[in-house]
Design a protein around this motif. Structure first.
Motif, short mmCIF file in Angstrom:
data_model
loop_
_atom_site.label_atom_id
_atom_site.label_comp_id
_atom_site.label_asym_id
_atom_site.label_seq_id
_atom_site.Cartn_x
_atom_site.Cartn_y
_atom_site.Cartn_z
N ILE A 66 48.15 51.75 68.89
CA ILE A 66 48.25 51.95 67.24
C ILE A 66 48.76 50.68 66.70
CG2 ILE A 66 49.58 53.07 65.26
CD1 ILE A 66 49.76 55.73 67.17
N LYS A 67 49.64 49.89 67.24
CA LYS A 67 50.17 48.79 66.81
C LYS A 67 49.19 47.64 66.86
CE LYS A 67 55.28 49.31 67.61
NZ LYS A 67 56.35 48.97 68.30
N ALA A 68 48.27 47.33 67.86
CA ALA A 68 47.41 46.60 68.00
C ALA A 68 46.22 46.76 67.17
CB ALA A 68 46.93 46.61 69.35
N ASP A 69 45.76 48.00 66.87
CA ASP A 69 44.63 48.20 66.00
C ASP A 69 45.19 48.12 64.67
OD1 ASP A 69 43.37 48.89 68.39
OD2 ASP A 69 43.01 51.16 67.86
N ASN A 70 46.25 47.92 64.01
CA ASN A 70 46.67 48.04 62.82
C ASN A 70 47.54 46.98 62.57
OD1 ASN A 70 45.78 50.62 61.39
ND2 ASN A 70 46.39 51.16 63.37
N THR A 96 45.62 56.44 58.11
CA THR A 96 44.56 57.08 58.62
C THR A 96 43.87 56.31 59.95
OG1 THR A 96 43.71 58.03 56.76
CG2 THR A 96 42.18 58.15 58.19
N ALA A 97 44.01 54.93 59.82
CA ALA A 97 43.41 54.16 60.77
C ALA A 97 44.33 54.22 62.20
CB ALA A 97 43.33 52.76 60.43
N SER A 98 45.75 54.46 61.81
CA SER A 98 46.67 54.75 62.88
C SER A 98 46.00 55.82 63.55
CB SER A 98 48.00 54.84 62.11
OG SER A 98 48.16 53.58 62.07
N MET A 99 45.84 56.95 62.83
CA MET A 99 45.45 58.25 63.54
C MET A 99 44.30 58.18 64.26
SD MET A 99 46.67 61.26 60.87
CE MET A 99 45.25 60.85 59.60
N ASP A 100 43.09 57.43 63.65
CA ASP A 100 41.82 57.18 64.44
C ASP A 100 42.05 56.52 65.63
OD1 ASP A 100 40.30 58.25 62.52
OD2 ASP A 100 40.00 56.47 61.29
N ALA A 101 43.29 55.60 65.77
CA ALA A 101 43.66 54.77 67.38
C ALA A 101 44.21 55.75 67.90
CB ALA A 101 44.62 53.64 66.76
#
Length: 202
Positions: A66-70, A96-101
């Motif tokens: 989550i941290k890396a993707d966001n 929402t991007a975190s949830m997708d991750a």
């Protein structure tokens, strides 16, 4: 040729990646240190030295993604909006991007693999997530006060956490979360509620 032993950050990333792949294909209930060690091309003693349980490793591996993707935590998002609504939209988009991750596959298998012994660690993780969510909204409110849109930041925690709980429910219910849903959440629910509680007096 002898393979170079992974250490430090390289080892950590290999283990986290292996953990996520196992979670994705087999689920939390099938996650073991032996499987992680084999997939990460390291030894079980190395895994045991660095992580307490497969569940705690799973938590850290997901948080890492989550941290890396966001590019950091939710409360570290760069707020550039020129209004309360714009900043709230940025935060909800990032969430929402975190949830997708986290991933739908992870979500579906997550709770079925949580044992009674893991519940304390899960509560700690949820408490940390709650604090991050509150910090994110506090930053939005503080900027709105500076712009003169709001008179203060003293909202009940339930209202501060409303957008995240609303979005988590939709994900668990496998409902769509697109731009239209985020606009409805921000424009029709959050902004009117926040202005009703903290808006300038006419």
């Amino acid at each position: 040729m002898t393979q170079t032993r992974r250490r430090g950050a390289d080892l950590e990333q290999a283990v986290y990646q292996a953990t996520r792949e196992i979670l994705n294909t087999e689920g939390l209930s099938q996650l073991t240190f032996a499987k992680v060690a084999a997939k990460a091309q390291t030894s079980k003693p190395v895994i045991y030295r660095h992580w307490e349980t497969p569940f705690s490793l799973a938590l850290l591996a997901i948080q890492d993604k989550i941290k890396a993707d966001n590019h950091g935590q939710l409360d570290q998002v760069v707020l550039t909006g020129e209004s309360l609504a714009a900043d709230l939209l940025l935060v909800t988009q990032r969430f929402t991007a975190s949830m997708d991750a986290f991933g739908k596959t992870f979500m579906e298998s997550w709770f079925e693999g949580v044992s009674h012994d893991d519940s304390a660690q899960l509560k700690q993780m949820l408490a940390k997530v709650r604090k991050i969510d509150l910090n994110a909204i506090d930053r939005v409110l503080e900027r709105a006060v500076t712009r003169g849109e709001l008179t203060g930041t003293d909202l009940p925690e339930k209202l501060k956490l409303l957008p995240f709980e609303w979005l988590r429910y939709r994900m668990l219910a496998k409902e769509s979360i697109g731009s239209a849903e985020l606009r409805l959440l921000v424009d029709d629910i959050l902004v009117p509620t926040y202005l009703h509680r903290l808006g300038p007096k006419n």
